[in-house]
Design a protein around this motif. Structure first.
Motif, PDB file in Angstrom:
ATOM      1  N   CYS A 112     -12.384  40.903  31.967  1.00  0.00           N
ATOM      2  CA  CYS A 112     -11.748  40.612  33.334  1.00  0.00           C
ATOM      3  C   CYS A 112     -12.576  41.396  34.432  1.00  0.00           C
ATOM      4  O   CYS A 112     -12.670  40.798  35.430  1.00  0.00           O
ATOM      5  CB  CYS A 112     -10.295  40.976  33.363  1.00  0.00           C
ATOM      6  SG  CYS A 112      -9.021  40.001  32.552  1.00  0.00           S
TER       7      CYS A 112
ATOM      8  N   GLY B   4     -16.711  37.691  35.571  1.00  0.00           N
ATOM      9  CA  GLY B   4     -15.357  38.302  35.075  1.00  0.00           C
ATOM     10  C   GLY B   4     -14.601  36.838  34.500  1.00  0.00           C
ATOM     11  O   GLY B   4     -14.803  35.928  35.376  1.00  0.00           O
TER      12      GLY B   4
ATOM     13  N   SER C 139     -10.803  34.993  33.912  1.00  0.00           N
ATOM     14  CA  SER C 139      -9.597  35.204  34.483  1.00  0.00           C
ATOM     15  C   SER C 139      -8.518  35.825  33.568  1.00  0.00           C
ATOM     16  O   SER C 139      -9.001  35.786  32.487  1.00  0.00           O
ATOM     17  CB  SER C 139      -8.806  33.799  35.008  1.00  0.00           C
ATOM     18  OG  SER C 139      -8.682  33.170  33.823  1.00  0.00           O
ATOM     19  N   PRO C 140      -7.579  36.490  33.910  1.00  0.00           N
ATOM     20  CA  PRO C 140      -6.524  37.014  32.959  1.00  0.00           C
ATOM     21  C   PRO C 140      -6.311  35.885  31.682  1.00  0.00           C
ATOM     22  O   PRO C 140      -6.311  36.169  30.610  1.00  0.00           O
ATOM     23  CB  PRO C 140      -5.239  37.578  33.472  1.00  0.00           C
ATOM     24  CG  PRO C 140      -5.905  37.691  34.783  1.00  0.00           C
ATOM     25  CD  PRO C 140      -6.982  36.897  35.246  1.00  0.00           C
TER      26      PRO C 140
ATOM     27  N   ALA D 206      -9.260  35.138  29.552  1.00  0.00           N
ATOM     28  CA  ALA D 206      -9.331  36.489  28.707  1.00  0.00           C
ATOM     29  C   ALA D 206      -8.526  36.470  27.417  1.00  0.00           C
ATOM     30  O   ALA D 206      -9.147  36.514  26.481  1.00  0.00           O
ATOM     31  CB  ALA D 206      -9.395  37.611  29.360  1.00  0.00           C
TER      32      ALA D 206
ATOM     33  N   SER E 127      -3.710  35.437  37.876  1.00  0.00           N
ATOM     34  CA  SER E 127      -4.135  34.235  37.601  1.00  0.00           C
ATOM     35  C   SER E 127      -3.735  33.549  38.755  1.00  0.00           C
ATOM     36  O   SER E 127      -2.837  33.463  39.472  1.00  0.00           O
ATOM     37  CB  SER E 127      -3.458  33.687  36.116  1.00  0.00           C
ATOM     38  OG  SER E 127      -3.413  34.604  35.326  1.00  0.00           O
TER      39      SER E 127
END
Length: 415
Positions: A288, A296, A298-299, A302, A332
């Motif tokens: 992230c 990175g 996004s959660p 990930a 998110s």
């Protein structure tokens, strides 16, 4: 050429019509100004607004409006009924005010905690003999919050420490302790887990910054030097006489259960259970929050990626981590079932589908953006997670997802 707006009277309302309220958000009690009428309760609330006409969208409606009733003789003069919309508006404004104050308080506490985490590195450089005491005090406070309340809520933070190199160990510590709680660790084990998490990268102080801050790809020799931080950290920890559990986290947090990690290519049975926890949270935060924020994930992305390489991780701990983070982790971007866009601000591990959101509404100023707790809005639900590229530019600018994502916890009960 824009279509001419279509209007109806309140007497023509029925279930299935898609209406648009030409009011400010504070002037009505609905979560959105545009929506499809779902039940008679919404019809009553719309009529109670006292509007002479309402705008509706024939193309998005399931049916036609009701026919206008025959005009009636004017009734005898009577006092106007109490204003239901004023009562609902006041209740909604009060609820939003409480929630905004709570989020501001979480942000404030995060800044204080991140400064304490930053101080640990300064202590290691200047007074290393005090490091264990200061780190222990910080972790003890966090463990007390996480284990002392059933209402712990995970928040994404508004980038308060996004320019600070110390947010990574803090993220890893917060997420590790949440995961430890989910796995049933007691306070003593959680304290060791937190100490190892907050200090897991202390060996990087011995890595030259030109290597440490160089974005990928690294040369083979640079990569080998960077990987030495686990050995360097072990050496520092041994010199400070850390407990074995903490030393193993520092040395093993890059070891994978399938034997593909470093520094010793250990397999699952040889890696301590606490190291396996920190390996998961460290990996997640690196996905992230890479060196280049634009790379990175996004959660939500990930977690999905980690599941595709799940052989690297402890299976029980990874599944528990996914439960802790929720289906739509804080940070998110999502779209609701009424097509509205939103950013997830906070979630309760026991209610993974009911997070707190900040909503996009072009009619509301960005600094007054609506905040909605889905637990209290049962008519709303998240339809899907989105990547930033899937949002219109004006929506992305309004929601402003952080390039660097930080986490903190709020121990108060929701509601």
């Amino acid at each position: 050429m824009p279509e001419t707006p279509v209007y109806i009277t309140p007497d023509q309302l029925c279930v299935g019509l898609y209406v648009q309220l030409e009011l400010g958000w504070w002037e009505h009690s609905f979560a959105f100004s545009k929506f499809k009428i779902k039940d008679e309760g919404q019809i009553k609330a719309l009529r109670d607004l006292g509007l002479k006409r309402l705008r509706y969208d024939p193309a998005r409606s399931d049916c036609a409006p009701l026919e206008l009733p025959e005009p009636e003789a004017p009734p005898a003069v009577e006092a106007p009924p109490p204003s239901a919309e004023e009562i609902a508006r006041e209740k909604r404004v009060r609820k939003l005010s409480v929630l905004r104050k709570r989020l501001a308080e979480v942000d404030r506490k995060f800044v204080q905690t991140s400064q304490r985490a930053k101080g640990l590195i300064q202590t290691l450089r200047r007074q290393p003999e005090d490091l264990t005491k200061e780190a222990g005090a910080l972790v003890a406070d966090m463990v007390e919050v996480l284990l002392g309340e059933d209402g712990v809520v995970l928040h994404s933070i508004n980038g308060k420490a996004s320019d600070d190199a110390y947010y990574h160990p803090l993220n890893v510590t917060v997420l590790s302790l949440l995961l430890g709680r989910q796995l049933g660790f007691d306070s003593e084990v959680c304290h060791s887990l937190g100490m190892g998490a907050v200090l897991h990268d202390i060996g990087k102080l011995d890595i030259p910054s030109k290597v440490l801050l160089k974005p990928p790809p690294l040369t083979r020799s640079e990569q080998q030097l960077l990987q030495m931080h686990t050995d360097y950290g072990l050496r520092v920890g041994q010199g400070l006489m850390f407990d074995d559990d903490i030393l193993r986290i520092i040395h093993e947090h890059h070891e994978y259960c399938d034997g593909s990690g470093y520094p010793r290519q250990l397999s699952e049975a040889s890696i301590s259970r606490l190291s396996r926890v920190v390996c998961i949270t460290n990996y997640f935060d690196n996905l992230c929050n890479p060196l280049n924020p634009r790379d990175g994930l996004s959660p939500h992305e990930a977690l999905a990626k980690m599941f595709t390489v799940r052989a690297r991780f402890d299976d029980v701990a990874l599944k528990a981590f996914i439960r802790v983070m929720g289906v739509y982790p804080p940070g998110s971007l999502v779209q609701l079932d009424n097509d509205a866009y939103a950013l997830v601000l906070a979630m309760h591990p026991s209610l993974p589908l009911k997070p707190t959101l900040i909503l996009y509404d072009a009619t509301v100023p960005k600094n007054e953006a609506l905040i909605v707790d889905l637990e209290q809005e049962p008519q709303l639900a998240i339809a899907r997670a989105l990547r930033p590229a899937q949002l219109p530019a004006e929506v992305l600018e309004y929601l402003n997802p952080r390039l660097q994502l930080s986490y903190h916890v709020d121990a108060r009960q929701r509601g």
